[in-house]
Design a protein around this motif. Sequence first.
Motif, short mmCIF file in Angstrom:
data_model
loop_
_atom_site.label_atom_id
_atom_site.label_comp_id
_atom_site.label_asym_id
_atom_site.label_seq_id
_atom_site.Cartn_x
_atom_site.Cartn_y
_atom_site.Cartn_z
N ALA A 163 0.86 -3.45 2.55
CA ALA A 163 0.29 -4.56 1.78
C ALA A 163 0.89 -4.62 0.39
O ALA A 163 1.22 -5.71 -0.11
N ALA A 166 4.51 -5.85 0.64
CA ALA A 166 4.54 -7.29 0.93
C ALA A 166 4.29 -8.11 -0.34
O ALA A 166 4.94 -9.14 -0.57
N HIS A 167 3.37 -7.63 -1.15
CA HIS A 167 3.05 -8.32 -2.41
C HIS A 167 4.19 -8.19 -3.41
O HIS A 167 4.64 -9.19 -3.99
N ALA A 188 -4.73 -6.20 2.07
CA ALA A 188 -4.31 -6.86 0.84
C ALA A 188 -5.50 -7.54 0.15
O ALA A 188 -5.63 -7.48 -1.08
N LEU A 195 -0.70 -12.40 -0.90
CA LEU A 195 0.55 -12.30 -0.13
C LEU A 195 1.12 -13.69 0.12
O LEU A 195 0.41 -14.70 0.05
#
Length: 406
Positions: A163, A166-167, A188, A195
Amino acid sequence: MGQFFDELETRSAETRAAEIALRLPQQVALAQGLSGYGSRLEGVDASAITTAEALASLPVLRKSDLGAAQKKAPPFGGLTAVNAAGFAHIFQSPGPIYEPGNMSHDWWRAGRFLAAAGIGSGDIVQNCFSYHLTPAGMMFENGARAVGAAVLPAGVGQTELQAQAAHDIGCTAYVGTPDYLKLILDKAEEMGLKLKFSKAAVGGGALFPSLRQEYKDRGIMCLQSYGTADLGTIAYETPAMEGMIVDEGVIVEIVRPGTGDPVAPGEVGEVVVTTLNPDYPLIRFATGDMSAVMEGQSPCGRTNMRIKGWMGRADQTTKIKGMFVRPEQVAAFVAKHSEIFKARVVAKRQGEMDAMTVMVEAEGGDAAAYAKSVSEVLKLKGEIEIVGRGSLPNDGKVIEDLRSYD
Protein backbone atom coordinates in the motif's frame (compact mmCIF):
# COMPACT_ATOMS: atom_id res chain seq x y z
CA MET A 1 -13.18 -0.70 -26.69
CA GLY A 2 -9.93 -0.80 -24.79
CA GLN A 3 -6.70 -0.32 -26.68
CA PHE A 4 -5.89 -2.65 -29.55
CA PHE A 5 -2.55 -4.42 -29.19
CA ASP A 6 -2.06 -5.13 -32.90
CA GLU A 7 -3.92 -5.54 -36.18
CA LEU A 8 -4.33 -9.30 -35.66
CA GLU A 9 -7.24 -8.66 -33.29
CA THR A 10 -9.45 -7.08 -35.94
CA ARG A 11 -8.53 -9.13 -39.04
CA SER A 12 -11.18 -10.94 -41.05
CA ALA A 13 -12.07 -14.56 -40.42
CA GLU A 14 -10.67 -15.44 -43.85
CA THR A 15 -7.30 -13.79 -43.12
CA ARG A 16 -7.07 -15.51 -39.74
CA ALA A 17 -7.94 -18.91 -41.26
CA ALA A 18 -5.28 -18.43 -43.96
CA GLU A 19 -2.65 -17.65 -41.34
CA ILE A 20 -3.63 -20.71 -39.27
CA ALA A 21 -3.53 -22.88 -42.40
CA LEU A 22 0.07 -21.76 -42.87
CA ARG A 23 1.34 -21.94 -39.28
CA LEU A 24 -0.54 -24.93 -37.84
CA PRO A 25 1.02 -27.57 -40.17
CA GLN A 26 4.44 -26.13 -39.30
CA GLN A 27 3.68 -26.48 -35.61
CA VAL A 28 2.49 -30.09 -35.95
CA ALA A 29 5.58 -30.98 -38.02
CA LEU A 30 7.79 -29.34 -35.37
CA ALA A 31 6.12 -31.41 -32.65
CA GLN A 32 6.60 -34.59 -34.67
CA GLY A 33 10.35 -34.03 -34.48
CA LEU A 34 10.36 -33.78 -30.66
CA SER A 35 11.14 -36.91 -28.64
CA GLY A 36 8.48 -36.13 -26.03
CA TYR A 37 5.66 -36.74 -28.48
CA GLY A 38 6.96 -40.26 -29.17
CA SER A 39 4.50 -42.16 -31.34
CA ARG A 40 1.59 -39.79 -30.63
CA LEU A 41 1.86 -38.04 -33.98
CA GLU A 42 3.37 -40.94 -35.89
CA GLY A 43 1.92 -41.31 -39.39
CA VAL A 44 0.16 -37.92 -39.23
CA ASP A 45 0.34 -35.87 -42.42
CA ALA A 46 1.20 -32.51 -40.88
CA SER A 47 0.41 -30.67 -44.11
CA ALA A 48 -3.24 -31.80 -43.78
CA ILE A 49 -3.68 -30.28 -40.30
CA THR A 50 -4.72 -26.79 -41.37
CA THR A 51 -7.82 -26.11 -39.22
CA ALA A 52 -9.20 -26.65 -35.73
CA GLU A 53 -11.51 -29.28 -37.23
CA ALA A 54 -8.50 -31.18 -38.59
CA LEU A 55 -6.83 -31.03 -35.16
CA ALA A 56 -9.67 -33.16 -33.79
CA SER A 57 -8.12 -36.21 -35.45
CA LEU A 58 -5.02 -35.95 -33.23
CA PRO A 59 -4.67 -37.29 -29.67
CA VAL A 60 -5.14 -35.04 -26.65
CA LEU A 61 -2.10 -34.25 -24.49
CA ARG A 62 -2.94 -34.13 -20.78
CA LYS A 63 -1.17 -32.69 -17.74
CA SER A 64 -0.48 -36.23 -16.55
CA ASP A 65 1.24 -36.96 -19.88
CA LEU A 66 3.35 -33.86 -19.36
CA GLY A 67 4.38 -34.98 -15.88
CA ALA A 68 5.21 -38.51 -17.05
CA ALA A 69 7.30 -37.18 -19.95
CA GLN A 70 9.19 -34.81 -17.66
CA LYS A 71 10.08 -37.63 -15.28
CA LYS A 72 11.57 -39.59 -18.18
CA ALA A 73 13.40 -36.61 -19.72
CA PRO A 74 13.74 -33.70 -17.29
CA PRO A 75 13.08 -30.88 -17.20
CA PHE A 76 10.68 -30.44 -20.15
CA GLY A 77 10.02 -34.03 -21.23
CA GLY A 78 11.40 -33.58 -24.75
CA LEU A 79 8.45 -31.33 -25.63
CA THR A 80 10.34 -28.09 -26.27
CA ALA A 81 12.14 -27.07 -29.44
CA VAL A 82 14.78 -25.28 -27.34
CA ASN A 83 16.96 -26.94 -24.69
CA ALA A 84 16.72 -25.83 -21.06
CA ALA A 85 19.76 -23.56 -21.24
CA GLY A 86 18.27 -21.79 -24.25
CA PHE A 87 15.37 -20.35 -22.24
CA ALA A 88 15.52 -17.21 -20.13
CA HIS A 89 13.59 -18.78 -17.22
CA ILE A 90 12.61 -22.19 -15.91
CA PHE A 91 9.62 -22.36 -13.57
CA GLN A 92 8.15 -25.01 -11.28
CA SER A 93 4.43 -25.49 -10.66
CA PRO A 94 2.84 -28.00 -8.25
CA GLY A 95 3.31 -31.58 -9.38
CA PRO A 96 6.10 -30.72 -9.90
CA ILE A 97 5.65 -29.59 -13.49
CA TYR A 98 8.37 -27.50 -15.13
CA GLU A 99 7.59 -24.71 -17.59
CA PRO A 100 9.94 -22.70 -19.78
CA GLY A 101 9.86 -18.96 -20.32
CA ASN A 102 11.55 -16.48 -22.64
CA MET A 103 12.00 -12.72 -22.69
CA SER A 104 11.26 -12.25 -26.40
CA HIS A 105 8.43 -9.85 -27.25
CA ASP A 106 5.30 -10.82 -25.28
CA TRP A 107 6.29 -14.51 -25.18
CA TRP A 108 3.28 -15.44 -23.01
CA ARG A 109 0.95 -13.05 -24.88
CA ALA A 110 -0.18 -11.13 -21.78
CA GLY A 111 0.23 -7.82 -23.61
CA ARG A 112 -2.94 -8.21 -25.63
CA PHE A 113 -4.98 -8.54 -22.42
CA LEU A 114 -3.25 -5.61 -20.73
CA ALA A 115 -3.90 -3.43 -23.77
CA ALA A 116 -7.58 -4.41 -23.71
CA ALA A 117 -7.66 -3.37 -20.04
CA GLY A 118 -6.42 0.07 -21.09
CA ILE A 119 -2.89 -0.40 -19.70
CA GLY A 120 -0.04 1.07 -21.70
CA SER A 121 2.59 3.79 -21.92
CA GLY A 122 2.31 6.18 -18.99
CA ASP A 123 1.00 3.51 -16.60
CA ILE A 124 2.84 2.08 -13.62
CA VAL A 125 1.74 -1.49 -13.00
CA GLN A 126 1.85 -2.98 -9.49
CA ASN A 127 2.45 -6.63 -10.38
CA CYS A 128 1.23 -8.74 -7.46
CA PHE A 129 1.57 -12.11 -9.13
CA SER A 130 4.26 -14.30 -7.60
CA TYR A 131 7.78 -14.08 -8.97
CA HIS A 132 8.81 -17.15 -6.95
CA LEU A 133 9.11 -20.43 -8.94
CA THR A 134 5.77 -20.06 -10.74
CA PRO A 135 5.63 -17.99 -13.96
CA ALA A 136 2.69 -15.60 -13.46
CA GLY A 137 4.83 -12.70 -12.25
CA MET A 138 7.14 -12.87 -15.26
CA MET A 139 4.24 -13.49 -17.64
CA PHE A 140 2.67 -10.16 -16.77
CA GLU A 141 5.97 -8.31 -16.42
CA ASN A 142 6.72 -9.40 -19.99
CA GLY A 143 3.25 -8.25 -21.11
CA ALA A 144 3.62 -4.89 -19.36
CA ARG A 145 6.88 -4.29 -21.21
CA ALA A 146 5.14 -5.14 -24.47
CA VAL A 147 2.59 -2.34 -23.94
CA GLY A 148 5.15 0.16 -22.69
CA ALA A 149 4.16 0.29 -19.00
CA ALA A 150 6.55 0.55 -16.03
CA VAL A 151 6.38 -2.23 -13.42
CA LEU A 152 6.61 -2.43 -9.64
CA PRO A 153 7.50 -6.13 -9.16
CA ALA A 154 5.59 -6.42 -5.90
CA GLY A 155 4.81 -10.13 -5.73
CA VAL A 156 2.60 -11.42 -2.90
CA GLY A 157 2.44 -10.44 0.77
CA GLN A 158 3.59 -7.53 2.97
CA THR A 159 0.34 -5.68 2.32
CA GLU A 160 1.29 -2.60 4.33
CA LEU A 161 4.47 -2.14 2.27
CA GLN A 162 2.46 -2.76 -0.90
CA ALA A 163 0.00 0.00 0.00
CA GLN A 164 2.82 2.39 0.88
CA ALA A 165 4.67 1.67 -2.37
CA ALA A 166 1.50 2.07 -4.44
CA HIS A 167 0.99 5.49 -2.86
CA ASP A 168 4.61 6.68 -3.04
CA ILE A 169 5.20 5.54 -6.62
CA GLY A 170 1.74 6.46 -7.90
CA CYS A 171 0.85 3.08 -9.35
CA THR A 172 -2.06 3.41 -11.77
CA ALA A 173 -2.78 -0.26 -12.57
CA TYR A 174 -2.97 -3.46 -10.55
CA VAL A 175 -2.10 -6.91 -11.87
CA GLY A 176 -2.63 -10.00 -9.70
CA THR A 177 -5.27 -12.30 -8.26
CA PRO A 178 -8.79 -10.81 -8.01
CA ASP A 179 -9.09 -10.54 -4.25
CA TYR A 180 -5.61 -9.32 -3.29
CA LEU A 181 -6.30 -5.84 -4.67
CA LYS A 182 -9.05 -5.42 -2.06
CA LEU A 183 -6.53 -6.14 0.72
CA ILE A 184 -4.22 -3.42 -0.62
CA LEU A 185 -7.08 -0.91 -0.99
CA ASP A 186 -8.42 -1.63 2.49
CA LYS A 187 -4.94 -1.38 4.02
CA ALA A 188 -4.30 1.94 2.26
CA GLU A 189 -7.62 3.26 3.56
CA GLU A 190 -6.67 2.15 7.06
CA MET A 191 -3.30 3.94 6.70
CA GLY A 192 -4.91 7.12 5.33
CA LEU A 193 -3.22 6.76 1.95
CA LYS A 194 -4.85 7.79 -1.31
CA LEU A 195 -4.05 5.43 -4.21
CA LYS A 196 -4.24 6.11 -7.94
CA PHE A 197 -5.36 2.72 -9.23
CA SER A 198 -7.90 3.09 -12.05
CA LYS A 199 -7.33 -0.20 -13.91
CA ALA A 200 -6.94 -3.81 -12.80
CA ALA A 201 -6.05 -6.87 -14.87
CA VAL A 202 -6.62 -10.02 -12.84
CA GLY A 203 -6.35 -13.79 -13.17
CA GLY A 204 -5.47 -16.91 -11.22
CA GLY A 205 -8.92 -17.16 -9.64
CA ALA A 206 -12.56 -16.26 -10.11
CA LEU A 207 -13.57 -12.60 -10.28
CA PHE A 208 -16.90 -12.60 -8.48
CA PRO A 209 -19.48 -10.02 -9.63
CA SER A 210 -19.75 -8.44 -6.17
CA LEU A 211 -15.98 -7.88 -6.07
CA ARG A 212 -15.91 -6.42 -9.59
CA GLN A 213 -18.70 -4.05 -8.56
CA GLU A 214 -16.81 -3.00 -5.43
CA TYR A 215 -13.79 -2.10 -7.55
CA LYS A 216 -16.03 -0.18 -9.97
CA ASP A 217 -17.50 1.73 -7.03
CA ARG A 218 -13.92 2.66 -6.06
CA GLY A 219 -13.20 3.95 -9.58
CA ILE A 220 -11.31 0.91 -10.85
CA MET A 221 -12.19 -0.94 -14.06
CA CYS A 222 -11.36 -4.60 -13.42
CA LEU A 223 -11.07 -7.17 -16.23
CA GLN A 224 -9.94 -10.78 -16.08
CA SER A 225 -8.02 -13.17 -18.29
CA TYR A 226 -7.79 -16.93 -18.52
CA GLY A 227 -4.49 -18.71 -18.99
CA THR A 228 -2.21 -21.43 -17.69
CA ALA A 229 1.45 -21.70 -16.72
CA ASP A 230 2.08 -23.98 -19.70
CA LEU A 231 0.25 -22.02 -22.37
CA GLY A 232 0.26 -18.39 -21.27
CA THR A 233 -2.84 -16.32 -22.03
CA ILE A 234 -5.68 -18.30 -23.63
CA ALA A 235 -8.51 -15.74 -23.58
CA TYR A 236 -9.27 -12.36 -22.04
CA GLU A 237 -12.04 -9.90 -21.29
CA THR A 238 -12.42 -6.53 -22.95
CA PRO A 239 -14.48 -3.55 -21.73
CA ALA A 240 -17.44 -4.99 -23.71
CA MET A 241 -17.50 -7.74 -21.04
CA GLU A 242 -19.31 -10.21 -23.27
CA GLY A 243 -17.37 -13.42 -22.75
CA MET A 244 -13.64 -13.72 -23.38
CA ILE A 245 -11.78 -13.22 -26.65
CA VAL A 246 -9.51 -16.12 -27.61
CA ASP A 247 -5.91 -14.95 -27.98
CA GLU A 248 -4.43 -14.82 -31.48
CA GLY A 249 -1.52 -17.10 -30.56
CA VAL A 250 -3.59 -20.17 -29.70
CA ILE A 251 -6.28 -22.38 -31.22
CA VAL A 252 -9.04 -23.36 -28.79
CA GLU A 253 -11.35 -26.38 -29.05
CA ILE A 254 -14.15 -27.32 -26.67
CA VAL A 255 -14.37 -31.11 -26.30
CA ARG A 256 -16.37 -33.65 -24.34
CA PRO A 257 -14.50 -34.15 -21.01
CA GLY A 258 -12.27 -37.21 -20.98
CA THR A 259 -12.26 -37.39 -24.80
CA GLY A 260 -10.92 -35.37 -27.68
CA ASP A 261 -14.28 -35.12 -29.41
CA PRO A 262 -15.50 -31.56 -30.12
CA VAL A 263 -18.90 -30.63 -28.71
CA ALA A 264 -21.60 -28.67 -30.53
CA PRO A 265 -21.24 -24.85 -30.53
CA GLY A 266 -22.50 -23.43 -27.26
CA GLU A 267 -22.25 -26.76 -25.40
CA VAL A 268 -20.11 -26.81 -22.26
CA GLY A 269 -17.00 -28.95 -22.50
CA GLU A 270 -13.30 -29.13 -21.71
CA VAL A 271 -10.95 -26.48 -23.09
CA VAL A 272 -8.24 -27.98 -25.31
CA VAL A 273 -5.56 -25.63 -26.61
CA THR A 274 -2.95 -25.79 -29.36
CA THR A 275 -0.30 -23.12 -29.07
CA LEU A 276 1.42 -21.54 -32.07
CA ASN A 277 4.54 -20.80 -29.98
CA PRO A 278 7.42 -22.50 -31.86
CA ASP A 279 9.59 -22.72 -28.72
CA TYR A 280 7.04 -24.91 -26.93
CA PRO A 281 4.59 -26.47 -29.42
CA LEU A 282 1.88 -27.99 -27.23
CA ILE A 283 -0.58 -29.76 -29.53
CA ARG A 284 -4.15 -30.31 -28.23
CA PHE A 285 -3.22 -29.67 -24.61
CA ALA A 286 -6.16 -30.42 -22.31
CA THR A 287 -6.46 -27.77 -19.61
CA GLY A 288 -9.00 -29.59 -17.43
CA ASP A 289 -11.08 -26.39 -17.45
CA MET A 290 -14.65 -26.15 -18.67
CA SER A 291 -16.08 -23.49 -20.98
CA ALA A 292 -18.27 -23.02 -24.04
CA VAL A 293 -18.06 -21.12 -27.31
CA MET A 294 -20.13 -17.95 -27.62
CA GLU A 295 -21.62 -17.31 -31.03
CA GLY A 296 -21.24 -13.99 -32.81
CA GLN A 297 -18.61 -11.27 -32.66
CA SER A 298 -17.72 -9.09 -29.70
CA PRO A 299 -19.01 -5.49 -29.88
CA CYS A 300 -15.50 -4.38 -28.89
CA GLY A 301 -14.38 -4.84 -32.51
CA ARG A 302 -12.16 -7.88 -31.97
CA THR A 303 -13.05 -10.62 -34.40
CA ASN A 304 -11.67 -13.85 -32.93
CA MET A 305 -13.76 -16.60 -31.34
CA ARG A 306 -15.22 -15.95 -27.90
CA ILE A 307 -15.63 -18.35 -25.00
CA LYS A 308 -17.76 -17.91 -21.88
CA GLY A 309 -14.76 -17.92 -19.59
CA TRP A 310 -13.94 -20.40 -16.84
CA MET A 311 -16.92 -22.61 -15.96
CA GLY A 312 -15.40 -25.09 -13.52
CA ARG A 313 -13.14 -28.11 -13.78
CA ALA A 314 -13.55 -31.28 -15.79
CA ASP A 315 -12.12 -33.10 -12.80
CA GLN A 316 -12.17 -32.20 -9.09
CA THR A 317 -9.07 -30.03 -9.30
CA THR A 318 -9.99 -26.62 -7.87
CA LYS A 319 -8.21 -23.28 -7.75
CA ILE A 320 -8.18 -21.72 -4.29
CA LYS A 321 -6.39 -18.43 -3.56
CA GLY A 322 -4.85 -18.65 -7.02
CA MET A 323 -3.37 -22.14 -6.45
CA PHE A 324 -4.63 -25.44 -7.85
CA VAL A 325 -5.55 -28.10 -5.31
CA ARG A 326 -5.60 -31.57 -6.88
CA PRO A 327 -7.14 -34.86 -5.66
CA GLU A 328 -3.68 -36.49 -5.56
CA GLN A 329 -2.52 -33.80 -3.11
CA VAL A 330 -5.45 -34.61 -0.78
CA ALA A 331 -4.49 -38.30 -1.01
CA ALA A 332 -0.89 -37.43 -0.13
CA PHE A 333 -2.09 -35.52 2.95
CA VAL A 334 -4.19 -38.49 4.13
CA ALA A 335 -1.23 -40.84 3.58
CA LYS A 336 0.88 -38.79 6.02
CA HIS A 337 -1.42 -39.67 8.95
CA SER A 338 -2.34 -43.32 9.53
CA GLU A 339 -5.28 -42.41 11.79
CA ILE A 340 -7.09 -40.46 9.05
CA PHE A 341 -9.76 -42.47 7.20
CA LYS A 342 -10.42 -39.82 4.56
CA ALA A 343 -10.47 -36.08 4.03
CA ARG A 344 -12.31 -33.48 2.01
CA VAL A 345 -11.14 -30.00 1.01
CA VAL A 346 -13.97 -27.47 0.97
CA ALA A 347 -13.51 -24.18 -0.92
CA LYS A 348 -15.75 -21.30 0.13
CA ARG A 349 -15.85 -17.51 0.42
CA GLN A 350 -15.35 -15.40 3.53
CA GLY A 351 -16.42 -11.91 2.53
CA GLU A 352 -14.63 -11.32 -0.77
CA MET A 353 -11.76 -13.74 -0.06
CA ASP A 354 -11.23 -17.41 -0.83
CA ALA A 355 -11.14 -19.67 2.23
CA MET A 356 -10.35 -23.36 2.62
CA THR A 357 -11.51 -25.87 5.21
CA VAL A 358 -10.09 -29.39 5.34
CA MET A 359 -12.57 -31.83 6.84
CA VAL A 360 -10.67 -34.74 8.36
CA GLU A 361 -12.47 -37.97 9.13
CA ALA A 362 -10.57 -39.48 12.06
CA GLU A 363 -11.06 -40.67 15.60
CA GLY A 364 -9.46 -37.81 17.48
CA GLY A 365 -6.20 -36.53 16.05
CA ASP A 366 -4.07 -33.40 16.30
CA ALA A 367 -5.57 -30.46 14.42
CA ALA A 368 -2.30 -28.50 14.61
CA ALA A 369 -0.36 -31.39 13.05
CA TYR A 370 -2.97 -31.71 10.32
CA ALA A 371 -2.78 -27.97 9.61
CA LYS A 372 1.01 -28.23 9.25
CA SER A 373 0.66 -31.15 6.82
CA VAL A 374 -2.00 -29.32 4.80
CA SER A 375 0.30 -26.32 4.44
CA GLU A 376 3.19 -28.55 3.34
CA VAL A 377 1.28 -30.74 0.90
CA LEU A 378 -1.40 -28.40 -0.50
CA LYS A 379 0.84 -25.28 -0.31
CA LEU A 380 -2.09 -23.39 1.26
CA LYS A 381 -3.23 -22.68 4.79
CA GLY A 382 -6.71 -23.78 5.81
CA GLU A 383 -8.95 -24.45 8.78
CA ILE A 384 -9.08 -28.04 10.04
CA GLU A 385 -12.39 -29.63 11.02
CA ILE A 386 -12.10 -33.11 12.55
CA VAL A 387 -15.23 -35.26 12.15
CA GLY A 388 -16.04 -38.81 13.23
CA ARG A 389 -15.69 -41.88 11.08
CA GLY A 390 -18.51 -42.17 8.54
CA SER A 391 -19.37 -38.47 8.72
CA LEU A 392 -18.22 -37.52 5.21
CA PRO A 393 -20.56 -38.44 2.33
CA ASN A 394 -19.71 -41.57 0.37
CA ASP A 395 -19.80 -39.75 -2.96
CA GLY A 396 -16.20 -39.97 -4.11
CA LYS A 397 -15.55 -36.26 -3.66
CA VAL A 398 -12.29 -35.16 -2.08
CA ILE A 399 -12.59 -31.51 -3.18
CA GLU A 400 -15.85 -29.57 -2.91
CA ASP A 401 -16.34 -26.04 -4.21
CA LEU A 402 -19.12 -24.16 -2.38
CA ARG A 403 -18.38 -20.78 -4.00
CA SER A 404 -21.11 -19.25 -6.12
CA TYR A 405 -20.05 -18.04 -9.58
CA ASP A 406 -23.33 -16.30 -10.40
